[in-house]
Scaffold this active site. Structure first.
Site, PDB file in Angstrom:
ATOM      1  NE  ARG A   1       8.909   5.845  -0.580  1.00  0.00           N
ATOM      2  CZ  ARG A   1      10.134   6.043  -0.970  1.00  0.00           C
ATOM      3  NH1 ARG A   1      10.827   7.009  -0.452  1.00  0.00           N
ATOM      4  NH2 ARG A   1      10.664   5.290  -1.875  1.00  0.00           N
TER       5      ARG A   1
ATOM      6  NE  ARG B   1       0.805   1.411  -6.846  1.00  0.00           N
ATOM      7  CZ  ARG B   1       1.971   2.022  -6.813  1.00  0.00           C
ATOM      8  NH1 ARG B   1       3.063   1.357  -7.090  1.00  0.00           N
ATOM      9  NH2 ARG B   1       2.065   3.290  -6.478  1.00  0.00           N
TER      10      ARG B   1
ATOM     11  CG  ASP C   1       5.029  -3.562  -5.393  1.00  0.00           C
ATOM     12  OD1 ASP C   1       5.537  -4.638  -5.744  1.00  0.00           O
ATOM     13  OD2 ASP C   1       5.655  -2.682  -4.777  1.00  0.00           O
ATOM     14  CG  ASN C   2       7.461  -1.012  -7.933  1.00  0.00           C
ATOM     15  OD1 ASN C   2       6.701  -0.344  -7.230  1.00  0.00           O
ATOM     16  ND2 ASN C   2       8.616  -1.457  -7.495  1.00  0.00           N
TER      17      ASN C   2
ATOM     18  N   GLY D   1       7.400   6.961   6.168  1.00  0.00           N
ATOM     19  CA  GLY D   1       6.495   7.694   5.279  1.00  0.00           C
ATOM     20  C   GLY D   1       7.165   8.840   4.543  1.00  0.00           C
TER      21      GLY D   1
ATOM     22  CE  LYS E   1       8.349   7.391  -4.606  1.00  0.00           C
ATOM     23  NZ  LYS E   1       8.807   6.813  -5.879  1.00  0.00           N
TER      24      LYS E   1
ATOM     25  N   GLY F   1       0.841  -1.192   0.000  1.00  0.00           N
ATOM     26  CA  GLY F   1       0.000   0.000   0.000  1.00  0.00           C
ATOM     27  C   GLY F   1       0.874   1.238   0.000  1.00  0.00           C
TER      28      GLY F   1
HETATM   29  P1  AMP Z   1       8.965   0.985  -3.475  1.00  0.00           P
HETATM   30  O1  AMP Z   1      10.224   0.213  -3.312  1.00  0.00           O
HETATM   31  O2  AMP Z   1       9.147   2.480  -3.407  1.00  0.00           O
HETATM   32  O3  AMP Z   1       8.168   0.566  -4.646  1.00  0.00           O
HETATM   33  O4  AMP Z   1       8.100   0.650  -2.170  1.00  0.00           O
HETATM   34  C1  AMP Z   1       7.647  -0.639  -1.813  1.00  0.00           C
HETATM   35  C2  AMP Z   1       6.693  -0.504  -0.661  1.00  0.00           C
HETATM   36  O5  AMP Z   1       7.355   0.022   0.491  1.00  0.00           O
HETATM   37  C3  AMP Z   1       5.525   0.431  -0.915  1.00  0.00           C
HETATM   38  O6  AMP Z   1       4.388  -0.078  -0.280  1.00  0.00           O
HETATM   39  C4  AMP Z   1       5.976   1.727  -0.282  1.00  0.00           C
HETATM   40  O7  AMP Z   1       4.896   2.548   0.089  1.00  0.00           O
HETATM   41  C5  AMP Z   1       6.731   1.219   0.942  1.00  0.00           C
HETATM   42  N1  AMP Z   1       7.752   2.172   1.412  1.00  0.00           N
HETATM   43  C6  AMP Z   1       8.928   2.474   0.810  1.00  0.00           C
HETATM   44  N2  AMP Z   1       9.607   3.406   1.525  1.00  0.00           N
HETATM   45  C7  AMP Z   1       8.837   3.714   2.592  1.00  0.00           C
HETATM   46  C8  AMP Z   1       8.968   4.598   3.712  1.00  0.00           C
HETATM   47  N3  AMP Z   1      10.047   5.375   3.862  1.00  0.00           N
HETATM   48  N4  AMP Z   1       7.966   4.628   4.614  1.00  0.00           N
HETATM   49  C9  AMP Z   1       6.881   3.858   4.478  1.00  0.00           C
HETATM   50  N5  AMP Z   1       6.697   2.999   3.463  1.00  0.00           N
HETATM   51  C10 AMP Z   1       7.651   2.912   2.541  1.00  0.00           C
HETATM   52 MG    MG Z   2       6.519   0.938  -5.499  1.00  0.00          MG
END
Ligand code: AMP
Ligand code: MG
Length: 491
Positions: free
Chosen positions: A97, A187, A256-257, A130, A117, A94
């Site tokens: 952040r 996604r 998810d990406n 976050g 973001k 989800g």
């Molecule tokens: P990402 O690698 O950016 O695609 O993130 C994968 C998952 O980790 C997603 O659900 C993001 O919302 C969560 N996420 C990444 N960095 C943070 C953060 N600093 N705080 C909270 N959630 C994070």
């Molecule tokens: Mg992501």
């Protein structure tokens, strides 16, 4: 109140359709305000195309809105729930952040997400804070805008606002919020979430919402869910073909990406390949090369299989028949991908028509580039302008033989030399966001608050097919002693 105190109207034209989806798919939540926001970059041309007034956006109130400190009345900020296969493992995820501020209806009547973001914790943050650091948000800004310049479907970057707060990673880093613009943030993982924790009615609502938003031309088809699957397969196949053609490595192709719209999304450890090597991996966490350059087309297919599985209940009442329909649709992925890729490669080599040996001609060149470690982008540029003297390939016997074959092949079509060169100019970018140039721009921005390097880089990257003299500086390779480039997740 004097006239001058009246806030400028930024042109926000919000309508949050996402709240029409089942409530389990989102949480209404405001961004967490930040201490001292400071705008560091704004994308004026994008703002204009969205119907926004750049002048109003850079005002104090405008920036406060971009960073999430002020919420316009019409916005209903929310965090989206989704799941995802991360490096093959299924997880509940989800927006941890990021917060969807709202959807902007543009002057052309298009609907786009405005997402903040790095805007603070949400119920999906798990152990994360976050927040996001300035460097990685600027990096996403640069690479996503470069992709747009290259003509590849992508989320865009409207602005980056420094928060004035510190985020704690391996070291203390300045925090920032990226304002991201996307056709949507649906996604493969959104469908996986509903498939795992929702019911068939919710799945149907999500699929219908997706069709209405991205593929309205299939909305009244009897078998629209099968057509949705086919459309997503086609869009992803074409997207990944384009990545391959420019040497883009996403780096973290988790489900998810992977956007249902067919846009490139979530720029984390991505980077562009220098010397041609299918095994190229930049991400420090991708130890087994799952998301290596040469694997991307296969991973696309794997991810689409996960998507197809989520749709099975909508494809047919009979499970076995549903599986058969999904498998048939998935079987078209390889051709969709390959045909687009080969068409792109033909254009890169100045070929207008088709001959059976074209695939072999392309593969021979790639094999030679791999053997001698030739730079991918610059080899095609050298061929385009017949300037091979600086190429490592110039004195290689197998390359000379290939070159003769290629020249003969080019000569077997009726087109003029000028027309061939024009096709090649339009199909081979003079510049890509070279890793050392991106780092140089980020270093100046983050360490010295000097944004001029980044602005110049962005300007150059906005027209990669211009082939002007001022681009030359961005086409040079990094010094050998820089060593292999590494990118980092957890940004
Ligand atoms: P990402 O690698 O950016 O695609 O993130 C994968 C998952 O980790 C997603 O659900 C993001 O919302 C969560 N996420 C990444 N960095 C943070 C953060 N600093 N705080 C909270 N959630 C994070
Ligand atoms: Mg992501």
């Amino acid at each position: 109140m004097t006239n001058k105190d009246v806030p400028l109207d930024a042109g926000w034209n919000f309508d949050t359709s996402y709240i029409d989806l089942p409530q389990s798919l989102y949480t209404i939540i405001n961004p967490t305000p930040v201490g001292s926001p400071k705008l560091v970059i704004i994308n004026e041309s994008l703002a204009t195309s969205l119907g926004l007034d750049a002048k109003a956006l850079v005002s104090e109130e405008g920036v406060a809105t971009l960073v999430g400190n002020i919420i316009p009345d019409e916005a209903i900020p929310l965090a989206q729930a989704y799941a995802g296969h991360q490096f093959g493992h299924f997880n509940r995820l989800g927006d941890g952040r990021a917060i969807l501020l709202s959807e902007q209806i543009t002057p052309q009547g298009e609907r786009v997400d405005i997402q903040l973001k790095g805007s603070g914790p949400t119920p999906y943050s798990r152990r994360g804070d976050g927040r996001a650091a300035l460097g990685p948000m600027l990096r996403e800004y640069i690479i996503s805008e470069a992709m747009h310049g290259l003509g590849i479907a992508t989320t865009r970057s409207l602005a980056v606002v420094a928060t004035g707060e510190t985020v704690i990673r391996e070291t203390n880093l300045p925090g920032a919020v990226l304002v991201r613009v996307a056709a949507s943030h649906l996604r493969v993982g959104t469908f996986e979430y509903v498939s795992q924790w929702g019911d068939d009615e919710e799945l149907k609502q999500l699929a219908d919402y997706t069709i209405k938003r991205h593929y309205p031309y299939i909305a009244s088809d009897d078998n629209r869910y099968l057509h949705l699957l086919e459309e997503v397969i086609k869009h992803q196949a074409h997207l990944i073909a384009q990545w391959q053609l420019v040497g883009f490595i996403h780096g973290v192709m988790n489900t998810d990406n992977m956007a249902i719209s067919g846009e490139t999304i979530d720029y984390g450890p991505c980077a562009f390949m220098d010397s041609y090597d299918p095994a190229t991996v930049f991400s420090s966490i991708d130890r087994e090369g799952r998301y290596a350059y040469g694997n991307q087309p296969y991973i696309g297919s794997w991810n689409l299989s996960r998507f197809a599985e989520t749709l099975l209940p909508l494809l047919h009442n009979n499970h076995a028949e549903a599986v058969e329909l999904a498998q048939t649709a998935l079987s078209h992925y390889a051709t969709e991908y390959f045909d687009r890729w080969l068409a792109g490669m033909r254009a890169k080599l100045g070929l207008f028509n088709e001959e059976e040996q074209d695939e072999a001609l392309v593969k021979d060149l790639l094999g030679i580039m791999h053997k001698y470690g030739a730079d991918y982008t610059n080899t095609f540029i050298a061929l385009t302008f017949n300037q091979l003297e600086d190429s490592v390939l110039v004195d290689k016997e197998d390359f000379r033989q290939w070159y003769t074959n290629w020249q003969e092949r080019v000569g077997r079509q009726p087109h003029s030399t000028e027309a061939v060169q024009q096709l090649m100019r339009n199909s081979n970018p003079a510049i890509i966001p070279r890793n050392h140039r991106v780092e140089e721009a980020l270093d100046a921005a983050v360490r010295h608050s000097d944004y001029s390097v980044m602005v110049k880089l962005l300007e150059a990257l906005s027209s990669p097919y211009e082939h002007s003299a001022k681009q030359a500086v961005y086409a040079t390779l990094p010094d050998e002693e820089c060593g292999p480039y590494r990118t980092f997740c957890g940004t």
